[in-house]
Structure formats: structure tokens, C-alpha cells
Motif scaffolding. Structure first.
Motif, short mmCIF file in Angstrom:
data_model
loop_
_atom_site.label_atom_id
_atom_site.label_comp_id
_atom_site.label_asym_id
_atom_site.label_seq_id
_atom_site.Cartn_x
_atom_site.Cartn_y
_atom_site.Cartn_z
N ARG A 117 0.67 -1.15 0.15
CA ARG A 117 -0.12 0.20 0.21
C ARG A 117 0.53 0.97 -0.02
N THR A 118 0.38 2.87 -0.98
CA THR A 118 1.02 3.69 -0.94
C THR A 118 0.90 4.43 0.11
N VAL A 119 0.83 4.83 1.12
CA VAL A 119 0.35 6.39 2.25
C VAL A 119 1.75 7.42 1.77
N ALA A 120 0.89 8.48 1.52
CA ALA A 120 1.29 10.13 1.28
C ALA A 120 0.45 10.51 2.11
N ILE A 121 1.57 11.40 2.86
CA ILE A 121 1.44 11.89 4.28
C ILE A 121 1.51 13.87 3.67
N PHE A 122 0.56 14.34 3.51
CA PHE A 122 0.92 15.71 2.99
C PHE A 122 1.04 16.86 4.01
N GLY A 123 2.30 16.72 4.89
CA GLY A 123 2.69 18.55 5.55
C GLY A 123 3.63 17.40 6.71
N ILE A 124 4.18 17.38 7.20
CA ILE A 124 5.17 16.93 8.07
C ILE A 124 5.78 17.12 9.28
N GLY A 125 4.79 18.24 9.50
CA GLY A 125 4.99 18.89 11.24
C GLY A 125 4.13 18.09 12.19
N VAL A 132 5.12 7.86 1.31
CA VAL A 132 5.78 8.99 0.81
C VAL A 132 5.34 10.71 2.09
N LEU A 133 6.58 11.09 2.25
CA LEU A 133 6.33 12.90 2.95
C LEU A 133 6.47 14.02 2.17
N VAL A 134 5.44 14.86 2.89
CA VAL A 134 5.77 15.21 1.11
C VAL A 134 4.90 17.07 2.73
N LEU A 173 9.63 -0.80 8.63
CA LEU A 173 9.44 -1.49 7.58
C LEU A 173 9.11 -0.69 6.21
N ALA A 174 8.72 0.18 6.53
CA ALA A 174 8.43 1.00 5.11
C ALA A 174 9.17 1.61 3.77
N THR A 175 9.28 1.91 3.26
CA THR A 175 9.67 2.33 2.07
C THR A 175 9.49 4.03 1.89
N ILE A 176 10.66 4.92 2.26
CA ILE A 176 10.18 6.10 2.26
C ILE A 176 10.69 6.84 1.07
N THR A 177 9.56 7.60 1.09
CA THR A 177 10.12 8.32 -0.20
C THR A 177 9.75 10.04 0.63
N VAL A 178 11.22 10.80 0.46
CA VAL A 178 11.37 12.92 0.51
C VAL A 178 10.58 13.32 -0.67
N GLU A 183 4.17 12.50 13.69
CA GLU A 183 3.65 11.41 14.46
C GLU A 183 3.29 10.40 13.84
N ILE A 184 2.09 10.75 12.70
CA ILE A 184 1.24 9.43 11.77
C ILE A 184 2.45 8.64 11.27
N ALA A 185 3.95 9.32 10.88
CA ALA A 185 3.92 9.30 9.69
C ALA A 185 5.40 8.12 10.80
N HIS A 186 5.74 8.47 11.93
CA HIS A 186 6.21 7.52 12.83
C HIS A 186 5.68 6.07 13.27
N ILE A 187 3.94 6.42 13.21
CA ILE A 187 3.72 5.23 13.89
C ILE A 187 2.99 4.25 11.76
N LEU A 188 3.31 5.21 11.13
CA LEU A 188 3.12 4.10 9.92
C LEU A 188 4.25 3.67 9.43
N ALA A 189 4.92 4.29 10.00
CA ALA A 189 6.77 3.00 9.24
C ALA A 189 7.34 2.05 9.39
N ARG A 190 5.92 1.62 10.66
CA ARG A 190 6.01 0.10 11.08
C ARG A 190 5.86 -1.00 10.17
#
Length: 279
Positions: A107-115, A133-135, A154-159, A120-127
Motif C-alpha cells: 500500500r502507498t500512503v502519502a502524508i502531506f504536511g510533516i508537522g 511518501v512524505l511531502v 519496515l516502510a519504504t520512505i520517499t521524501v 507522529e503519524i509517519a512514525h507509527i506507519l513507518a513500522r
């Protein structure tokens, strides 16, 4: 390219495939147990012995890929002149079992806004085994020191640092999950509009009821109908978790997404774990 490289390539391309393994052999067969063949809709890598039985395995693997339900299965073939399959007979004289394992795309999850909340959402989903995708339009939100801890999961992260974050949306694969949490309401609106023009699984917008009323009015003024606007979930997360601090919101949002994904898998017939907790 060997079978392992092929499997990695399919994962990187976010493409469904099947690994066919010669699991058990009785008597004579063209290959020894453990031989592998990787199958996509259009390509093949490796071999489990060739001939008619391999052709039948390829046919079935592609049926599983097209079905899209992630089911794996075991096939048995008797290799003699009295046991015909769809492609004819094979006279090695033995019997083989072939395990077909479906390699589902992540699955691909794109988070727009890494405030604070987005991070914190990215920190959980990264597991989770995801493409994450962090934007953000702000370079300080995406510094290596800030992102590095997220790379341990475990996540593959794209910045993606983009002054206009909405340009990322067309690059997302169909069925992506989009979370909109930027620092600027105009950015939020532009990302939401871009996502409404895309094929996304879920589009979530952080915000209060008053923010959503303003957003929905703007979208109506710009020509979006109720059906379009209803594709946006606002607020995001589970309503029963009422905390407003970033950690509570992130747990709420991640829990909601996991429930949605599992329900989607059940609807598609994808088997899941029988239980979450050991006895």
C-alpha cells in the motif's frame, strides 16, 4: 535476473506477482525441490522445469494475479502419459507439488504536511510494510536528521520537498491513501482538489467542523458536487479517541487506516491472521 532479484523488482515497481516453488517431488521430475519461478502478468523469471505442467502453473498464477485477492495455493501434477492437463502430458514419471505464493504490492500512503501531527503519524506507519511518501513545502520539515528515525521501520520512505505539494498527487499509484495535514489551508485545499481528480483509496483531511464547512463551501463554489466532496473524510481518525495532542491523533488516524485496510482486504477476499493475540 534470478528469482530473488525479480521479486525485489516487482516490489519496487509496486506490481503483483507470484512465486512458484517446486515444493515436493516424488519420483522423477525436471527440477529438484526448491526450484523457483517468478511470474507477473507479462514476464517470467526462472523455471520449475518447463513443459506442460509449468505452463499450467503460469496460467494459474496469472489467474491469481488478476483475481487480486492475495490467495496462495498448492498445485499437484502427475507427470506421466496418462495424466493430461490443459497443455497436454509430461512423461517424467513422477509427481510434484508446486506452491504458488502471491506477492501483493505494498500500500502507498502519502502524508502531506510533516508537522507535529504528520510526523507522529509517519512514525507509527513507518513500522508497517508500506510505501510511505512524505511531502512538505517547508525544507525544515524534511531534514535528514528528522527523517532518519523513520527509516528504521519496515516502510519504504520517499521524501518530497515541493513548493506546490499537490504536484505529488499524480505520481501516486492508483489506490493510494492520502492524508492532508499541511500548515496552510490553501495548500490543504490544493492537495484535496488534486486528490479528487485522482484514483485514491482514502482521502483524509485534518481539521475541525468549522474548517470542513469552509472547505466544503469552497469546493462547491469551484464546481465540485456532493458526491465528489463526500470522498473527503474530515475530521480524520476514530471519533472515540478524543485527545487533541499529536500522539493521540496519530494513534487515532493509524488505527482508523488499519481498520479500513483490513475491511478492504476482507471485501476482496484476502486472507488475514486468524487472531491478533497469542493464546
Amino acid at each position: 535476473m534470478d528469482w530473488l532479484e525479480a521479486a525485489v523488482s516487482l516490489r519496487e515497481r509496486n506490481e503483483t506477482g507470484v512465486i512458484a516453488t517446486l515444493a515436493q517431488v516424488r519420483g522423477h521430475s525436471p527440477r529438484n525441490p526448491g526450484a523457483k519461478l517468478v511470474i507477473s502478468l507479462d514476464e517470467l523469471w526462472g523455471t520449475i522445469g518447463g513443459g506442460n505442467f509449468e505452463a499450467s502453473v503460469i496460467d494459474r498464477a496469472r489467474e491469481l494475479i488478476k483475481a487480486g485477492n492475495g490467495t496462495s495455493e498448492l498445485m499437484t501434477f502427475t507427470l506421466n502419459d496418462k495424466a493430461a492437463n490443459a497443455h497436454g502430458v509430461q512423461c517424467c514419471g513422477g509427481e510434484v507439488n508446486v506452491l504458488l505464493e502471491v506477492l501483493n504490492p505494498r500500500r502507498t500512503v502519502a502524508i502531506f504536511g510533516i508537522g507535529h501531527v504528520g510526523y507522529e503519524i509517519a512514525h507509527i506507519l513507518a513500522r508497517q510494510p508500506l510505501n510511505l511518501v512524505l511531502v512538505d513545502s517547508r525544507p525544515e520539515a524534511l531534514t535528514p536528521g528528522r527523517i532518519r528515525p523513520l527509516m528504521m521501520g519496515l516502510a519504504t520512505i520517499t521524501v518530497r520537498h515541493e513548493p506546490a505539494p499537490e504536484v505529488v498527487v499524480p505520481d501516486l499509484p492508483p489506490g493510494a491513501t492520502v492524508l492532508v495535514l499541511t500548515h496552510d489551508h490553501s495548500e490543504d485545499l490544493m492537495v484535496c482538489e488534486a486528490a479528487l481528480r485522482a484514483e485514491v483509496f482514502y482521502l483524509g483531511l485534518i481539521g475541525s467542523r468549522s474548517k470542513w464547512l469552509r472547505f466544503s463551501k469552497k469546493l462547491k463554489d469551484e464546481g465540485y458536487d456532493e458526491r465528489d466532496i463526500s470522498r473527503i473524510t474530515c475530521p480524520i481518525g476514530i471519533s472515540a479517541i478524543a485527545g487533541k495532542d499529536p500522539a493521540s491523533i496519530s494513534v487515532s488516524v493509524a488505527s482508523d487506516l488499519l481498520i479500513r485496510w483490513e475491511n478492504s482486504d476482507v471485501a476482496a477476499g484476502v486472507p488475514g491472521p486468524a487472531t491478533r493475540h497469542p493464546a
